[in-house]
Design an enzyme around this catalytic site. Structure first.
Site, PDB file in Angstrom:
ATOM      1  N   CYS A   1       0.842  -1.855   0.038  1.00 58.16           N
ATOM      2  CA  CYS A   1       0.252  -0.212  -0.009  1.00 58.16           C
ATOM      3  C   CYS A   1       0.702   1.653  -0.285  1.00 58.16           C
ATOM      4  O   CYS A   1       0.383   2.545  -0.086  1.00 58.16           O
ATOM      5  CB  CYS A   1      -1.017   0.055   0.730  1.00 58.16           C
ATOM      6  SG  CYS A   1      -2.048  -1.317   0.906  1.00 58.16           S
TER       7      CYS A   1
ATOM      8  N   HIS B   1      -3.476   7.658   1.310  1.00 62.20           N
ATOM      9  CA  HIS B   1      -3.672   5.353   1.202  1.00 62.20           C
ATOM     10  C   HIS B   1      -5.469   5.874   2.047  1.00 62.20           C
ATOM     11  O   HIS B   1      -5.403   5.905   3.433  1.00 62.20           O
ATOM     12  CB  HIS B   1      -2.657   5.075   1.980  1.00 62.20           C
ATOM     13  CG  HIS B   1      -3.241   3.364   2.186  1.00 62.20           C
ATOM     14  ND1 HIS B   1      -3.813   2.927   0.491  1.00 62.20           N
ATOM     15  CD2 HIS B   1      -3.178   2.670   2.382  1.00 62.20           C
ATOM     16  CE1 HIS B   1      -4.408   1.729   0.600  1.00 62.20           C
ATOM     17  NE2 HIS B   1      -3.405   1.635   2.098  1.00 62.20           N
TER      18      HIS B   1
ATOM     19  N   ASN C   1     -10.389  -0.280  -0.633  1.00 61.13           N
ATOM     20  CA  ASN C   1      -8.631  -0.295  -0.458  1.00 61.13           C
ATOM     21  C   ASN C   1      -8.023  -1.198  -2.040  1.00 61.13           C
ATOM     22  O   ASN C   1      -8.111  -1.486  -2.134  1.00 61.13           O
ATOM     23  CB  ASN C   1      -7.967  -0.351   0.833  1.00 61.13           C
ATOM     24  CG  ASN C   1      -6.443  -0.880   1.270  1.00 61.13           C
ATOM     25  OD1 ASN C   1      -6.096  -0.454   0.013  1.00 61.13           O
ATOM     26  ND2 ASN C   1      -6.422  -1.736   2.038  1.00 61.13           N
TER      27      ASN C   1
END
Length: 325
Positions: A115, A252, A282
């Site tokens: 990520c 993020h 996500n």
């Protein structure tokens, strides 16, 4: 004293057409819209078509970024593609993107920091530019993360989606001041002691399989809020600014509670945080450029705005970039 700055000339993104809502997911996973949305802020996610690869998503995002920048792919010197879900073990997915765009010079490679991948990739390209090795770089975050989910594990499969985002960087001249356009400062961190908190239980040299995402959610949440707030404070201190100087945080998109907790720790208004997790879920390395592109195109982010990009991912890896748009 003049200095080389990496200026973002354009951005672009792509989301697969198929949308899966929480209600859709509840038909085959023991969950509910309320359970997912209350804990994560997620209401839907995009799912890549069966014939869509990570490179396909990356190519479309890259084309849109190049179009905004007014730069031809043949003018690029490098491509760095952040992904944890490459098309193949090798060759690098970035080289497939390079070929599809018609870029036949320079170099292209993948970068894996999960990520945090886009922040790592942006920092890497910035350093190539500052070293004078390249003038123009394409930085992409692209994922087909739903391909590595275990749909019998409701604690993880509800969290992720697919997508891609990209930016074009170009070398420019600055005065070495916080008022310069471009990337002003970056910090990267990792700590392998926490690798078992967010990982995939497979790989070529361990199981010979792709594996599935596994996560200890509470521990990840706790580390994320602390680490992200700390790295943002480090970056701001590097250039002599404070959180109150930041116009937008582009984080993020992991979980609404993490985004809100990090903003609170820095005494930032939630209104300054670009949030797309409700619609995108996500998307790992793609989440920051997806959110950035949306906020640029809808007019929230304007020329001269100061942006803080930040992320944390498995490893643990985390980091941030301070950018003057």
């Amino acid at each position: 004293m003049s200095t080389i700055r990496s200026i973002i000339k354009g951005c672009g993104s792509y989301l697969p057409e198929r949308i899966m809502t929480n209600a859709d997911m509840a038909r085959f996973v023991e969950t509910s819209d309320d359970w997912i949305s209350e804990r994560t802020g997620i209401r839907q996610r995009h799912i890549a078509a069966d014939d869509e690869k990570t490179s396909d998503l990356a190519i479309k995002a890259a084309e849109r970024a190049l179009d905004m920048a007014g730069i031809a792919a043949s003018d690029l010197d490098m491509i760095v593609l952040a992904t944890a879900t490459p098309d193949q073990t090798f060759p690098a997915t970035a080289t497939s993107v390079q070929h599809a765009l018609g870029m036949h010079k320079g170099f292209a490679f993948d970068l894996q920091a999960v990520c945090s991948g886009f922040v790592y990739a942006l920092n890497t390209a910035d350093n190539f530019i500052k070293a004078g090795q390249v003038k123009r770089a394409l930085v992409i975050g692209a994922e087909t993360f739903t391909r590595i989910l275990d749909y019998e594990d409701r604690t993880t499969c509800v969290l992720f989606g697919d997508g891609a985002g990209a930016v074009v960087l170009e070398a420019g001249e600055g005065a070495g001041q916080p008022q310069d356009r471009g990337i002003l400062a970056s910090r990267l961190h990792s700590d392998g002691r926490y690798g078992d908190m967010l990982y995939v239980d497979g790989g070529p040299s361990s199981t010979g399989t792709t594996g599935h995402v596994r996560m200890k959610g509470r521990e990840v949440f706790r580390h994320a809020v602390v680490n992200l707030a700390a790295v943002m404070e480090e970056i701001l201190a590097d250039v002599g600014l404070t959180s109150q100087d930041v116009d937008w945080v582009v984080p993020h998109q992991a979980n609404r509670r993490i985004l809100e907790g990090t903003a609170k720790k820095l005494a930032l208004s939630p209104d300054k945080v670009i949030m797309t997790v409700d619609r995108h879920a996500n998307t790992s390395a793609a989440s920051i450029p997806l959110a950035l592109d949306e906020a640029v195109r809808d007019g929230r982010i304007k020329s001269g705005d100061l942006l803080m990009l930040e992320a944390m991912g498995g490893g643990f890896t985390w980091g941030g970039c301070l950018v003057r748009w």
